[in-house]
Design a protein around this motif. Structure first.
Motif, PDB file in Angstrom:
ATOM      1  N   ARG A 219       0.842  -1.191   0.000  1.00  0.00           N
ATOM      2  CA  ARG A 219       0.000   0.000   0.000  1.00  0.00           C
ATOM      3  C   ARG A 219       0.883   1.247   0.000  1.00  0.00           C
ATOM      4  N   ARG A 220       0.427   2.277  -0.688  1.00  0.00           N
ATOM      5  CA  ARG A 220       1.199   3.512  -0.775  1.00  0.00           C
ATOM      6  C   ARG A 220       1.174   4.235   0.557  1.00  0.00           C
ATOM      7  N   ALA A 221       2.362   4.539   1.059  1.00  0.00           N
ATOM      8  CA  ALA A 221       2.505   5.185   2.367  1.00  0.00           C
ATOM      9  C   ALA A 221       3.493   6.333   2.263  1.00  0.00           C
ATOM     10  N   THR A 222       3.510   7.156   3.296  1.00  0.00           N
ATOM     11  CA  THR A 222       4.460   8.264   3.388  1.00  0.00           C
ATOM     12  C   THR A 222       5.283   8.096   4.659  1.00  0.00           C
ATOM     13  N   VAL A 223       6.589   8.231   4.537  1.00  0.00           N
ATOM     14  CA  VAL A 223       7.495   8.074   5.680  1.00  0.00           C
ATOM     15  C   VAL A 223       8.162   9.419   5.958  1.00  0.00           C
ATOM     16  N   HIS A 233       2.941   6.597   7.420  1.00  0.00           N
ATOM     17  CA  HIS A 233       1.577   7.110   7.397  1.00  0.00           C
ATOM     18  C   HIS A 233       0.836   6.575   6.186  1.00  0.00           C
ATOM     19  N   LEU A 234      -0.336   6.003   6.423  1.00  0.00           N
ATOM     20  CA  LEU A 234      -1.162   5.440   5.357  1.00  0.00           C
ATOM     21  C   LEU A 234      -2.499   6.160   5.299  1.00  0.00           C
ATOM     22  N   ASN A 235      -2.809   6.796   4.157  1.00  0.00           N
ATOM     23  CA  ASN A 235      -4.154   7.306   3.906  1.00  0.00           C
ATOM     24  C   ASN A 235      -4.936   6.247   3.146  1.00  0.00           C
ATOM     25  N   SER A 236      -6.101   5.900   3.669  1.00  0.00           N
ATOM     26  CA  SER A 236      -6.923   4.853   3.066  1.00  0.00           C
ATOM     27  C   SER A 236      -8.354   5.358   2.994  1.00  0.00           C
ATOM     28  N   GLY A 237      -8.782   5.755   1.788  1.00  0.00           N
ATOM     29  CA  GLY A 237     -10.097   6.365   1.673  1.00  0.00           C
ATOM     30  C   GLY A 237     -10.160   7.623   2.520  1.00  0.00           C
ATOM     31  N   PRO A 238     -11.192   7.801   3.339  1.00  0.00           N
ATOM     32  CA  PRO A 238     -11.332   9.013   4.144  1.00  0.00           C
ATOM     33  C   PRO A 238     -10.562   8.975   5.462  1.00  0.00           C
TER      34      PRO A 238
END
Length: 274
Positions: A219-223, A233-238
């Motif tokens: 899954r696309r995440a930000t570090v 950090h994972l944004n998943s939908g809302p």
């Protein structure tokens, strides 16, 4: 017939969904006042407008910013008693202040009989006294909402992160092998985040995050690294999930981020998809 019985019968006769605090007896706990701590709609405490999150509401009015929430517990050495001159406080409650960042903002807390606290922070006024005056106005307004049983509820969909137990997700043998067996788990009062040893798992609404984009557990995440913390950090939908590792030796380094990534690789596959 007692006054309490009369009030109860009156509420039933009028088919009200909630009675005022005059029907309450004994010291007021956080759950008495706010209901289920996991589903509090914090914006309802400050008039229903603002930017919501799982554990707070942020209201921007020109240069002034007010944040209500989170609900918290545990020791905090920054707190001190504050004299309160508003309407009568319910039994067992008190108002406290915080010395943290006191020159730039003012924090006031409604502390309930079980020592769980609801915080109000104001910044952007002309000086510290003006910030504190606005924070106390927010406390007074919140007491009116609490006394009228008008604290709203947040509804979580079946696949919402808001329904998850972060401490349970950090308690698998695989995660404990990374964090270290026997480390203490500290759930938040609301249950939306958990600190296990030096790694935290936090759930919230979708957030704007700056950092390096990576693929973690498919899954696309930000570090990113800020001060002592490295967060995946994972944004998943809302909604969002964040695995945060804390450096115990100083500034977060590559080792801190490796630990956060390892835990995220184990936790993210268990999270529902939107």
């Amino acid at each position: 017939m007692s006054k309490r019985t009369s009030a109860t019968l009156l509420c039933a006769a009028l088919a009200l969904t909630a009675c005022t605090s005059s029907t309450r007896e004994g010291p007021l706990t956080a759950t008495d006042a706010l209901g289920d701590l996991k589903t509090i709609d914090y914006c309802s405490i400050v008039g229903g407008t603002g930017d919501p999150a799982f554990e707070r509401c942020r209201v921007v009015d020109g240069v002034r910013i007010m944040a209500v929430g989170p609900v918290e517990s545990g020791e905090n050495k920054d707190l001190h008693p504050v004299e309160y001159h508003g309407s009568a406080l319910p039994d067992g409650m008190r108002v406290q202040g915080s010395t943290f960042n006191a020159q730039q903002s003012c924090t006031r807390l409604l502390t309930f009989s079980d020592d769980i606290r609801l915080s109000f922070m104001v910044t952007g006024e002309s000086d510290a006294d003006a910030n504190c005056a606005k924070a106390m106005e927010a406390v007074e307004s919140a007491l009116g909402v609490i006394n009228e049983n008008k604290v709203g509820r947040r509804q979580f969909a079946d696949n919402s992160f808001g329904r998850l137990d972060p401490c349970a997700l950090l308690s698998t043998p695989e995660v404990e092998a990374v964090i270290g067996a026997g480390r203490q788990k500290k759930p938040s009062a609301t249950g939306h985040n958990c600190l296990h040893g030096d790694v935290a798992l936090k759930f919230d609404l979708k957030q704007a995050v700056v950092g390096d984009e990576e693929t973690v557990a498919g899954r696309r995440a930000t570090v990113n690294k800020i001060s002592l913390f490295c967060t995946v950090h994972l944004n998943s939908g809302p909604e969002s999930a964040a695995v945060q590792a804390i450096s115990v030796t100083g500034e977060a380094d590559d080792g801190t981020c490796d630990r956060a990534r390892q835990v995220a690789e184990l936790v993210f596959p268990a999270l529902p998809r939107p």
